[in-house]
Design an enzyme around this catalytic site. Structure first.
Site, PDB file in Angstrom:
ATOM      1  CG  ASP A  33      57.417 -81.185 -78.184  1.00 31.79           C
ATOM      2  OD1 ASP A  33      58.344 -81.932 -77.799  1.00 31.79           O
ATOM      3  OD2 ASP A  33      57.186 -79.896 -77.884  1.00 31.79           O
ATOM      4  CG  HIS A  35      58.456 -80.989 -73.649  1.00 30.90           C
ATOM      5  ND1 HIS A  35      59.150 -80.742 -72.258  1.00 30.90           N
ATOM      6  CD2 HIS A  35      58.089 -79.695 -74.039  1.00 30.90           C
ATOM      7  CE1 HIS A  35      59.144 -79.475 -72.229  1.00 30.90           C
ATOM      8  NE2 HIS A  35      58.647 -78.769 -73.231  1.00 30.90           N
ATOM      9  CD  GLU A  59      59.509 -79.362 -80.521  1.00 30.51           C
ATOM     10  OE1 GLU A  59      59.823 -78.365 -79.694  1.00 30.51           O
ATOM     11  OE2 GLU A  59      58.542 -79.144 -81.140  1.00 30.51           O
ATOM     12  CD  GLU A  85      61.450 -77.013 -76.483  1.00 27.21           C
ATOM     13  OE1 GLU A  85      61.272 -76.956 -75.164  1.00 27.21           O
ATOM     14  OE2 GLU A  85      60.991 -77.156 -77.556  1.00 27.21           O
ATOM     15  CG  ASP A 108      63.614 -69.535 -76.778  1.00 23.19           C
ATOM     16  OD1 ASP A 108      63.734 -68.389 -76.912  1.00 23.19           O
ATOM     17  OD2 ASP A 108      62.532 -69.939 -76.485  1.00 23.19           O
ATOM     18  CG  HIS A 135      61.435 -73.151 -78.436  1.00 22.07           C
ATOM     19  ND1 HIS A 135      61.688 -72.414 -77.389  1.00 22.07           N
ATOM     20  CD2 HIS A 135      60.560 -74.047 -78.228  1.00 22.07           C
ATOM     21  CE1 HIS A 135      60.766 -72.969 -76.516  1.00 22.07           C
ATOM     22  NE2 HIS A 135      60.052 -74.109 -76.755  1.00 22.07           N
TER      23      HIS A 135
END
Length: 232
Positions: A33, A35, A59, A85, A108, A135
């Site tokens: 991830d 992020h 991700e 997400e 999400d 997510h």
């Protein structure tokens, strides 16, 4: 990483993945991830240097506002790219899918409109042969809702959850349930909850107890070595 950083930072990140791959062997999936903390100039290099370690997926290689660049920086990689997400409508997912920029979407349900909207997003992804991985680093209600979505989506691939994660300091996900076995993990799998509603019952007394403590969660403020603001 800074927007343009030293290659040493890439070498350090790749070394950590190499260590993980050596530890688990070739048959365990490693998801990485970013992020959104890596900018385009460095992301395109890091994504390619990770390829020899065969990630299960990477991700959020860039922040949502920079997603249009994925076609240029992640094209022809030999592993999947995941994101979503921080996308909040099916129209944002529509544009992402139409451009063929991702292989796994991560809506999400707490942010994108719940089960009904999540199902529309998942169906849209299915029409583009894109996998679904909801997510959910959240509580038992969102996890139970996500599992119900997974149950009816043929493209559901993996389900995120946060039991035992580092930020669950004073209580954990299952602490909020009357029957903790409803979300029990066995050999990496959770059975679809079969009780009324979402299949879980919340311990309301415990929720009231924890609400007295309260919280004041804020995004951390990170700085680069030169004092400039780093992405979170």
């Amino acid at each position: 990483m800074a927007i343009v950083d030293s290659h040493r930072k890439i070498d350090e990140a790749v070394a950590r993945v190499a260590e993980a791959r050596a530890a688990v062997g070739p048959d365990v999936g490693i998801a990485i991830d970013f992020h959104g903390r890596v900018h385009r100039p460095m992301a395109k290099s890091l994504l390619r240097e990770l390829e020899e370690y065969h990630p299960m997926f990477v991700e959020e290689p860039v922040l949502p506002e920079h997603l249009p660049c994925l076609k240029q920086i992640a094209g022809n990689l030999g592993y999947p790219i995941a994101t979503g997400e921080r996308l909040h409508t099916r129209y944002q997912f529509r544009d992402l899918l139409a451009d063929g920029m991702v292989d796994i979407i991560q809506p999400d349900l707490s942010h994108c409109g719940g089960i009904s909207e999540g199902l529309k997003i998942a169906t849209l992804a299915s029409a583009h042969d894109v996998a679904l991985a909801p997510h959910c680093p959240l509580g038992p209600l969102t996890l139970a809702a996500s599992l119900q979505l997974d149950a009816v989506c043929h493209n559901a691939f993996i389900q995120e959850q946060s039991m035992g994660i580092h930020y669950n300091r004073d209580n954990d996900v299952l602490d909020y349930l009357v029957d903790k076995s409803a979300l029990k993990i066995e050999d990496g799998f959770i059975a679809i909850p079969r009780g009324p509603g979402l299949g879980v019952e919340i311990d309301e007394a415990y929720v009231e107890e924890r609400s007295r403590v309260g919280h004041r969660w804020r995004n951390p403020v990170w700085l680069h070595e030169d004092g400039s603001i780093a992405e979170w």
